[in-house]
Design an enzyme around this catalytic site. Sequence first.
Site, PDB file in Angstrom:
ATOM      1  N   GLN A  14      -4.233  -1.313   9.718  1.00  0.00           N
ATOM      2  CA  GLN A  14      -4.211  -2.629   9.070  1.00  0.00           C
ATOM      3  C   GLN A  14      -4.819  -3.672  10.010  1.00  0.00           C
ATOM      4  O   GLN A  14      -4.462  -3.754  11.186  1.00  0.00           O
ATOM      5  CB  GLN A  14      -2.767  -3.008   8.703  1.00  0.00           C
ATOM      6  CG  GLN A  14      -2.644  -4.324   7.947  1.00  0.00           C
ATOM      7  CD  GLN A  14      -3.347  -4.319   6.588  1.00  0.00           C
ATOM      8  OE1 GLN A  14      -3.436  -3.307   5.920  1.00  0.00           O
ATOM      9  NE2 GLN A  14      -3.863  -5.471   6.187  1.00  0.00           N
ATOM     10  N   LYS A  52       0.843  -1.198   0.000  1.00  0.00           N
ATOM     11  CA  LYS A  52       0.000   0.000   0.000  1.00  0.00           C
ATOM     12  C   LYS A  52       0.881   1.252   0.000  1.00  0.00           C
ATOM     13  O   LYS A  52       0.603   2.216  -0.713  1.00  0.00           O
ATOM     14  CB  LYS A  52      -0.925  -0.005   1.222  1.00  0.00           C
ATOM     15  CG  LYS A  52      -2.039  -1.052   1.128  1.00  0.00           C
ATOM     16  CD  LYS A  52      -2.820  -1.214   2.428  1.00  0.00           C
ATOM     17  CE  LYS A  52      -3.832  -2.359   2.313  1.00  0.00           C
ATOM     18  NZ  LYS A  52      -4.554  -2.641   3.555  1.00  0.00           N
ATOM     19  N   ASP A  92     -10.731   3.530   4.591  1.00  0.00           N
ATOM     20  CA  ASP A  92     -11.274   2.172   4.485  1.00  0.00           C
ATOM     21  C   ASP A  92     -12.806   2.175   4.474  1.00  0.00           C
ATOM     22  O   ASP A  92     -13.424   1.147   4.196  1.00  0.00           O
ATOM     23  CB  ASP A  92     -10.810   1.320   5.681  1.00  0.00           C
ATOM     24  CG  ASP A  92      -9.560   0.502   5.375  1.00  0.00           C
ATOM     25  OD1 ASP A  92      -9.424   0.043   4.223  1.00  0.00           O
ATOM     26  OD2 ASP A  92      -8.747   0.305   6.293  1.00  0.00           O
TER      27      ASP A  92
HETATM   28  N1  GUN Z   1      -7.094  -6.432   6.244  1.00  0.00           N
HETATM   29  C1  GUN Z   1      -7.668  -7.168   5.269  1.00  0.00           C
HETATM   30  N2  GUN Z   1      -8.349  -6.359   4.419  1.00  0.00           N
HETATM   31  C2  GUN Z   1      -8.183  -5.099   4.876  1.00  0.00           C
HETATM   32  C3  GUN Z   1      -8.662  -3.839   4.426  1.00  0.00           C
HETATM   33  O1  GUN Z   1      -9.371  -3.700   3.429  1.00  0.00           O
HETATM   34  N3  GUN Z   1      -8.284  -2.779   5.165  1.00  0.00           N
HETATM   35  C4  GUN Z   1      -7.524  -2.900   6.278  1.00  0.00           C
HETATM   36  N4  GUN Z   1      -7.220  -1.796   6.955  1.00  0.00           N
HETATM   37  N5  GUN Z   1      -7.071  -4.049   6.727  1.00  0.00           N
HETATM   38  C5  GUN Z   1      -7.421  -5.146   6.020  1.00  0.00           C
END
Ligand code: GUN
Length: 302
Positions: free
Chosen positions: A99, A55, A122
């Site tokens: 995360q 990311k 998110d």
């Molecule tokens: N862990 C698995 N998928 C995601 C997501 O879309 N966002 C975040 N922050 N963590 C995740």
Amino acid sequence: MTNALVLDGKATALQIRKEIEQDTTAWKQGGGPTPTLAAVLVGDDPASQVYVRNKERACVSVGLASQLFRKPHATTTEELLDLLNTLNCDAEIHGILVQLPLPAHIDTQAVLDAVHPLKDVDAFAPENVGLLVQGRPRFLPCTPHGVLQILARYQLPVAGKHVVVVGRSDIVGKPLANMLLQKDVGLGPDFANATVTICHSRTANMAEIVRSADVVVAAVGQPELITTEMVSPGAIVIDVGINRVDSRLVGDVDYPGLSAIARAITPVPGGIGPLTIAMLLSNTLKACRLQNDAVKALATRD
Ligand code: GUN
């Protein structure tokens, strides 16, 4: 039956990233600040480390900035809430991503609730979930948005179609179902207005329901749960699952079997995964714009 059209998530994500890069360049040339994402990573889960690194790299590749806040496994909920408060108040941070999963001793809901709704890239905050349910989304959740983007860019409309979403998670299943049933979530009416069914672990006759689908979206995290017998020939199959089986990545669908009978299908890897990251970048740019607008509105108030 001919082989399914393979929906190339990697190429689609690259195209979207190119568009975001152009928009970001124009934004910065117009005097806007560099949109900045803060990624919060707690503990040392190897998969989470890889996701966060990807990311961060993706941000930089399109002209956004990213800052990593790495915390040890033993971090408490209170310490994380303090960090989020600092990031919420920092005018140079526009997006905040915590995360998941967080270590078990941390109150995940309290942490996610603490992210400021204008920085919630998110789209997990209750205010943003509520706005989406009401059909006036602020941020579109990244993975469900990726699913709609790939369908839109391959001109596979869902309006009036029966879409069966297998999985009811807060990250994918629930928000995707919500987006699909709205009249328009920003991609035009052809990429909304579906008839939506959600299946989950307590669904009776799941095979029968999935067989009635024009579009099947699998988002449960169970390797190859969706078999050829469960899918009607000519259906579109979107696989959101990423499962590690003996060091191999497999999705939630029987890819070899279904690619022989489906009209179109996403592979794993190289399907929805790359789109999730692209849509996070899009939300980070949007967050920066929204915060700029909010500050301007305050400054011009009499
Ligand atoms: N862990 C698995 N998928 C995601 C997501 O879309 N966002 C975040 N922050 N963590 C995740």
